[in-house]
Design an enzyme around this catalytic site. Structure first.
Site, PDB file in Angstrom:
ATOM      1  N   GLY A   1      -9.135   4.816  -6.762  1.00  0.00           N
ATOM      2  CA  GLY A   1      -7.839   4.145  -6.784  1.00  0.00           C
ATOM      3  C   GLY A   1      -6.818   4.763  -5.851  1.00  0.00           C
ATOM      4  CB  VAL A   2      -3.165   5.409  -6.402  1.00  0.00           C
ATOM      5  CG1 VAL A   2      -2.068   6.225  -5.745  1.00  0.00           C
ATOM      6  CG2 VAL A   2      -2.697   3.983  -6.628  1.00  0.00           C
ATOM      7  CG  ASP A   3      -6.454  11.167  -6.963  1.00  0.00           C
ATOM      8  OD1 ASP A   3      -5.777  11.811  -6.141  1.00  0.00           O
ATOM      9  OD2 ASP A   3      -7.214  11.705  -7.776  1.00  0.00           O
TER      10      ASP A   3
ATOM     11  CB  SER B   1      -1.550   5.494 -16.994  1.00  0.00           C
ATOM     12  OG  SER B   1      -1.619   6.900 -17.037  1.00  0.00           O
TER      13      SER B   1
ATOM     14  CG  ASP C   1      -1.827   1.128   1.374  1.00  0.00           C
ATOM     15  OD1 ASP C   1      -1.688   2.134   0.649  1.00  0.00           O
ATOM     16  OD2 ASP C   1      -2.738   1.050   2.236  1.00  0.00           O
ATOM     17  CB  ILE C   2       1.479   3.906  -2.541  1.00  0.00           C
ATOM     18  CG1 ILE C   2       2.680   4.818  -2.845  1.00  0.00           C
ATOM     19  CG2 ILE C   2       0.138   4.629  -2.640  1.00  0.00           C
ATOM     20  CD1 ILE C   2       2.780   5.242  -4.289  1.00  0.00           C
TER      21      ILE C   2
ATOM     22  CE1 TYR D   1      -7.903   8.318 -15.321  1.00  0.00           C
ATOM     23  CE2 TYR D   1      -5.769   9.278 -15.761  1.00  0.00           C
ATOM     24  CZ  TYR D   1      -7.041   9.389 -15.271  1.00  0.00           C
ATOM     25  OH  TYR D   1      -7.457  10.579 -14.734  1.00  0.00           O
TER      26      TYR D   1
ATOM     27  N   GLY E   1      -4.265   1.608 -13.840  1.00  0.00           N
ATOM     28  CA  GLY E   1      -5.529   1.252 -13.193  1.00  0.00           C
ATOM     29  C   GLY E   1      -6.696   1.572 -14.113  1.00  0.00           C
TER      30      GLY E   1
ATOM     31  CG  ASN F   1      -8.915  13.541 -10.875  1.00  0.00           C
ATOM     32  OD1 ASN F   1      -8.823  14.751 -10.688  1.00  0.00           O
ATOM     33  ND2 ASN F   1      -9.625  12.765 -10.085  1.00  0.00           N
TER      34      ASN F   1
END
Length: 185
Positions: free
Chosen positions: A40-42, A130, A18-19, A134, A132, A32
């Site tokens: 997601g990550v964002d 990108s 996990d980042i 994207y 995920g 985005n």
């Protein structure tokens, strides 16, 4: 965990995890263009980092990035409650079979490292930008990410790719192995 050296003795590490739990100077957010959080990550970075990140993103939108952060560019904010000092937000391209956008994906990594250098960051954690929602194919995303980071001229001592699942880790490990074989041949 896998380690390899890049240019200027930079260490490249692959980690499955996990980042938002990485103890590094800077975490890169696959953002985005609105910079207002998302999925997601964002979304995970904004949720775990708290309102301080969103507050700085709003200020960036009100000043330099009124129309949003352009694809392939990067900008830093506080990391809020994350175990990092900064979050570097970068906007990856949406994958398109009809158009080669790989230069934009490479730019995400190169520009993020430039921002890291401007901050004095020595350790940086990247997601698979990108790859995920994207839609970028993971094997190609890994190839572009690793080759761009390895060739970057940067003061960053360690780049850590934090990959959420086993499939992503395997794709990055395979791409890293291919790069190593190219160096030998």
């Amino acid at each position: 965990m896998r380690h390899v050296e890049g240019r200027d003795h930079m260490e490249i590490t692959l980690v499955q995890g996990d980042i938002t739990e990485q103890h590094v100077d800077a975490i890169v957010n696959a953002a985005n263009s609105s910079l207002m959080g998302g999925g997601g990550v964002d979304g995970a970075i904004h949720r775990r980092g708290g309102p301080e990140i969103l507050e700085e993103c709003r200020a960036l939108r009100a000043s330099r990035y009124g129309k949003g952060l352009p694809t392939g560019q990067a900008v830093a904010t506080t990391a809020g409650r994350l175990p990092a000092r900064w979050v570097i937000h970068t906007v990856g391209p949406v994958h398109a079979k009809s158009e080669d956008r790989s230069h934009l994906l490479a730019s995400c990594y190169a520009e993020s490292l430039k921002v890291a250098d401007s901050l004095g960051a020595e350790t940086v954690a990247f997601p698979a930008v990108s790859a995920g929602i994207y839609g970028w194919p993971m094997d190609d995303a890994a190839r572009i990410a690793l080759s761009t980071v390895r060739e970057a001229s940067t003061g960053v001592a360690e780049v850590r790719f934090v990959l959420f699942g086993a499939d992503a880790y395997a794709a990055f490990e395979e791409a890293l192995g291919r790069l190593g074989r190219e160096d030998e041949g």
